[in-house]
Design an enzyme around this catalytic site. Structure first.
Site, short mmCIF file in Angstrom:
data_model
loop_
_atom_site.label_atom_id
_atom_site.label_comp_id
_atom_site.label_asym_id
_atom_site.label_seq_id
_atom_site.Cartn_x
_atom_site.Cartn_y
_atom_site.Cartn_z
CB ALA A 19 -0.92 0.00 1.22
N GLY B 261 0.13 -5.06 0.72
CA GLY B 261 -1.06 -5.04 -0.11
C GLY B 261 -0.87 -5.68 -1.46
CD GLU C 143 -3.09 -7.61 2.80
OE1 GLU C 143 -3.73 -7.91 3.82
OE2 GLU C 143 -2.68 -6.46 2.55
CD GLU D 211 0.90 -5.73 5.67
OE1 GLU D 211 0.32 -5.63 4.58
OE2 GLU D 211 1.58 -6.74 6.00
#
Length: 267
Positions: A74, A118, A121, A141
């Protein structure tokens, strides 16, 4: 909260879309940021996914990035000033990252380079992951006092088991492509130069089959993760019975008996 499809009026599209035969190729396009996933990119990707899903001429979708990164996570810089009320009010992740769950057609992630946070993911949310030798997967994270919140803590254990998922999530351990293959995170590992050709070949093969049957198979396999075995078997049987109401199934059976190639009309 809405976001533009590109980061400035003169910028290139954040997702480059191209169609070859019945396959739609979507390429994440923030190379300077290693395809870090911000709201604008996820809005653009979601829009392209829904467009491909609604196109009857598209049978399968491939998502890829660059040679250096599928997606390096992200966009952390965009998140530094957010507070709890901001992410709740804006439905962070829920609003646009989950669009891929609405896609009924098969989605293949073709991963080279980094698939971090991300990015990992996003790959996990796809139906099949093909990894190049250079691919690296991690959910780091915890290093930021955060947690994988785009499905990582839920999809990863289902893909590789609780113990290995705990190891990755709690220690930020990075997997190379060979480890990801051994863990069952990816379906196959290929040389970097072969990543896109093989992903496109797989998508082309899938897209050649009856789309109602392909959608039913995807739905049934996904149901296995979300229901008991007994419920899953019941659902699978319902989907099997439903095939007998389709023209394509009767064409497939007749073609097999006649020893000819079936001609599917996706109906």
């Amino acid at each position: 909260m809405s976001a533009p499809a590109s980061e400035s009026a003169s910028a290139e599209p954040l997702v480059l879309a191209d169609t070859t035969g019945r396959v739609r190729l979507l390429r994440l396009n923030r190379p300077a940021q290693l395809n870090a996933l911000n709201d604008a990119l996820m809005d653009a990707l979601g829009a392209e996914l829904l467009k491909a899903d609604a196109d009857p001429q598209v049978g399968a979708i491939v998502i890829t990035g660059s040679d250096k990164a599928f997606a390096a996570g992200a966009d952390i810089a965009a998140m530094t000033d957010w507070r709890y009320q901001d992410v709740v009010a804006n439905q962070f992740i829920t609003r646009n990252w989950e669009t891929i769950r609405r896609v009924r057609k098969p989605v293949i992630a073709a991963v080279a380079g980094f698939a971090m946070g991300g990015g990992c993911e996003l790959a996990l949310a796809c139906d099949i992951i093909i990894a190049a030798d250079s691919a690296r997967f991690a959910l780091p994270e915890v290093k930021l006092a955060m947690l994988p919140g785009a499905g990582g803590t839920q999809r990863l254990p289902r893909a590789i088991g609780k113990a290995k998922a705990m190891d990755m999530c709690l220690s930020a351990r990075m997997l190379d492509a060979a480890e990801a293959d051994r863990y069952g995170l990816v379906s196959r590992v290929v040389p970097d130069a072969e990543l896109l050709p093989q992903a496109m070949a797989l998508a082309t093969n899938i897209a050649s089959f009856s789309m109602p049957a392909v959608a039913a198979i995807k739905d049934a396999v996904n149901r296995a993760y979300e229901s008991s075995l007994a419920e899953g078997i019941t659902y699978e049987r319902q989907q099997l019975y439903a095939r007998f109401a389709t023209d394509d199934a009767h064409e497939g059976l007749a073609a097999f008996v006649a020893k000819r190639k079936p001609v599917f009309r996706h109906a």
